[in-house]
Design an enzyme around this catalytic site. Sequence first.
Site, PDB file in Angstrom:
ATOM      1  N   LYS A 216       0.978  -1.409   0.388  1.00 36.54           N
ATOM      2  CA  LYS A 216      -0.457   0.747   0.403  1.00 36.54           C
ATOM      3  C   LYS A 216       0.606   1.133  -0.081  1.00 36.54           C
ATOM      4  O   LYS A 216      -0.302   2.478  -0.102  1.00 36.54           O
ATOM      5  CB  LYS A 216      -1.237  -0.231   0.967  1.00 36.54           C
TER       6      LYS A 216
ATOM      7  N   PHE B  23      13.381  -5.581   3.385  1.00 37.34           N
ATOM      8  CA  PHE B  23      14.293  -5.229   4.192  1.00 37.34           C
ATOM      9  C   PHE B  23      13.660  -6.029   5.635  1.00 37.34           C
ATOM     10  O   PHE B  23      14.004  -7.292   5.396  1.00 37.34           O
ATOM     11  CB  PHE B  23      15.571  -4.508   4.573  1.00 37.34           C
TER      12      PHE B  23
ATOM     13  N   ASP C  96      12.287 -10.832   7.669  1.00 31.24           N
ATOM     14  CA  ASP C  96      11.068 -11.592   9.160  1.00 31.24           C
ATOM     15  C   ASP C  96      10.111 -12.838   8.236  1.00 31.24           C
ATOM     16  O   ASP C  96       9.618 -14.147   9.277  1.00 31.24           O
ATOM     17  CB  ASP C  96       9.407 -10.469   8.533  1.00 31.24           C
TER      18      ASP C  96
ATOM     19  N   ASP D  80       9.919 -15.970  10.042  1.00 29.78           N
ATOM     20  CA  ASP D  80       8.492 -16.587  10.574  1.00 29.78           C
ATOM     21  C   ASP D  80       8.069 -18.281   9.920  1.00 29.78           C
ATOM     22  O   ASP D  80       6.466 -18.577  10.432  1.00 29.78           O
ATOM     23  CB  ASP D  80       6.873 -15.666  10.486  1.00 29.78           C
TER      24      ASP D  80
ATOM     25  N   ARG E 203       3.290 -13.440   0.526  1.00 28.13           N
ATOM     26  CA  ARG E 203       3.650 -12.205   0.866  1.00 28.13           C
ATOM     27  C   ARG E 203       2.521 -11.151  -0.294  1.00 28.13           C
ATOM     28  O   ARG E 203       3.390 -11.222  -1.239  1.00 28.13           O
ATOM     29  CB  ARG E 203       3.852 -11.556   0.803  1.00 28.13           C
TER      30      ARG E 203
ATOM     31  N   ASP F 145      10.274  -9.829  20.211  1.00 28.01           N
ATOM     32  CA  ASP F 145       8.310 -10.711  19.800  1.00 28.01           C
ATOM     33  C   ASP F 145       9.037 -11.935  19.528  1.00 28.01           C
ATOM     34  O   ASP F 145       8.063 -12.775  19.800  1.00 28.01           O
ATOM     35  CB  ASP F 145       7.577  -9.521  18.810  1.00 28.01           C
TER      36      ASP F 145
ATOM     37  N   LYS G 136       8.966  -2.870  17.560  1.00 24.51           N
ATOM     38  CA  LYS G 136       9.042  -3.166  15.975  1.00 24.51           C
ATOM     39  C   LYS G 136       8.637  -2.557  14.698  1.00 24.51           C
ATOM     40  O   LYS G 136       8.557  -2.552  13.772  1.00 24.51           O
ATOM     41  CB  LYS G 136       8.344  -4.693  15.856  1.00 24.51           C
TER      42      LYS G 136
ATOM     43  N   PHE H 236      -2.304   2.401  16.920  1.00 27.90           N
ATOM     44  CA  PHE H 236      -2.522   1.416  15.739  1.00 27.90           C
ATOM     45  C   PHE H 236      -2.561   0.286  15.806  1.00 27.90           C
ATOM     46  O   PHE H 236      -3.206  -1.056  14.843  1.00 27.90           O
ATOM     47  CB  PHE H 236      -2.016   2.132  14.052  1.00 27.90           C
TER      48      PHE H 236
ATOM     49  N   ASP I 134      -4.880  -2.885  15.271  1.00 26.08           N
ATOM     50  CA  ASP I 134      -4.745  -4.223  13.968  1.00 26.08           C
ATOM     51  C   ASP I 134      -5.297  -5.823  14.491  1.00 26.08           C
ATOM     52  O   ASP I 134      -5.583  -6.506  14.843  1.00 26.08           O
ATOM     53  CB  ASP I 134      -3.443  -4.681  14.118  1.00 26.08           C
ATOM     54  N   ASP I 135      -4.940  -5.911  16.487  1.00 19.50           N
ATOM     55  CA  ASP I 135      -5.527  -7.034  17.247  1.00 19.50           C
ATOM     56  C   ASP I 135      -6.201  -7.203  17.156  1.00 19.50           C
ATOM     57  O   ASP I 135      -6.848  -8.825  17.302  1.00 19.50           O
ATOM     58  CB  ASP I 135      -4.001  -6.652  18.341  1.00 19.50           C
TER      59      ASP I 135
END
Length: 347
Positions: A50, A90, A95, A99, A104, A166, A192, A231, A235-236
């Site tokens: 975005k 990057f 990530d 993970d 993506r 995290d 983060k 924010f 999101d959570d």
Amino acid sequence: MAQKTTLKEFESVYPKLKEALLDHARSYKLPKEQLDWYTKNLEVNPIGGKCNRGMSVPDSVSLLLGKTLSEDEYFHAATLGWMTELLQAFFLVSDDIMDSSITRRGQPCWYRQDGVGMIAINDAFMLEAAIYTLLKKYFKTHPAYVDLIELFHETTFQTEMGQLCDLITAPEDNVDLNNFSLEKYSFIVIYKTAYYSFYLPVALALLQLNLATPKNLKQAEEILIPLGEYFQIQDDYLDNFGDPEFIGKIGTDIKDNKCSWLVNQALAIVTPEQRKVLEENYGRKNDDNEKVVKKLFDELKLEERYLAYEEKVVGEIRARIANIDESEGLKKSIFEAFLAKIYKRTK
């Protein structure tokens, strides 16, 4: 150039920057096969998102100046914006490996694409290095050149500290709710996400315009870091309570053992029996376990808890915006624009 940039306008700057990066690689006589690989890296990983972080730089510059930007002003602001997108690329390439992510932006993650594998680690390093190549090419003579370099280095380190916290707090394969706390959650979110997503674009705009006084930077930080935290909490909340069809993705925080705001709120108010339910079902890769946790979140009235939090934090942020001292060139309108994009969003 538009006072509020569009994605099309912002993306129109990138081909010139990509060519500058490839020219830099050519200056070292990088062989054709490797140059083609670097080209694909630059074409796939920074593109397709975005670009909210990147576009926030020219938007902030325009608001600070109170006018539509000239072609040169827009180009330099958008170039700084693309550096934030390279930083994001990057982080995302790295990530996804950490993970073991699958997709993506609707495509296989870079490391899962044909023939890439762990070469993606080096590709991530090259995306980071591209930031400093562009800084040197377009900002070497800028009075804030050193400050720009230091800002990118510091923001990178802040984000990596948040990622470290995290990764160690919530490994997917080892569920231990004793690791979770609201203090850890706050640290992860601030470092983060908030610094590179919210503070960095505005700090870059202030530096571009030579308005980055200690007072202006501090005022910006005191609003943008809480805004970034809000924010992520939002999101959570949407991960569990949002409409997947509207958001465009199915939430996975419960199955992924995420140290989310919701689970930390739950842990703060559960009875011993409810905690046992959480411990037996949270972080399990199973729909039935997930349903049990979702039911418990409903019983604990976490949606009401979130909505009360939202009104409280937005009130505090609005009060801080109202108290901004604009005497050194900072503008309240920047922060009002950020808040307007986020408040009551549904995706």
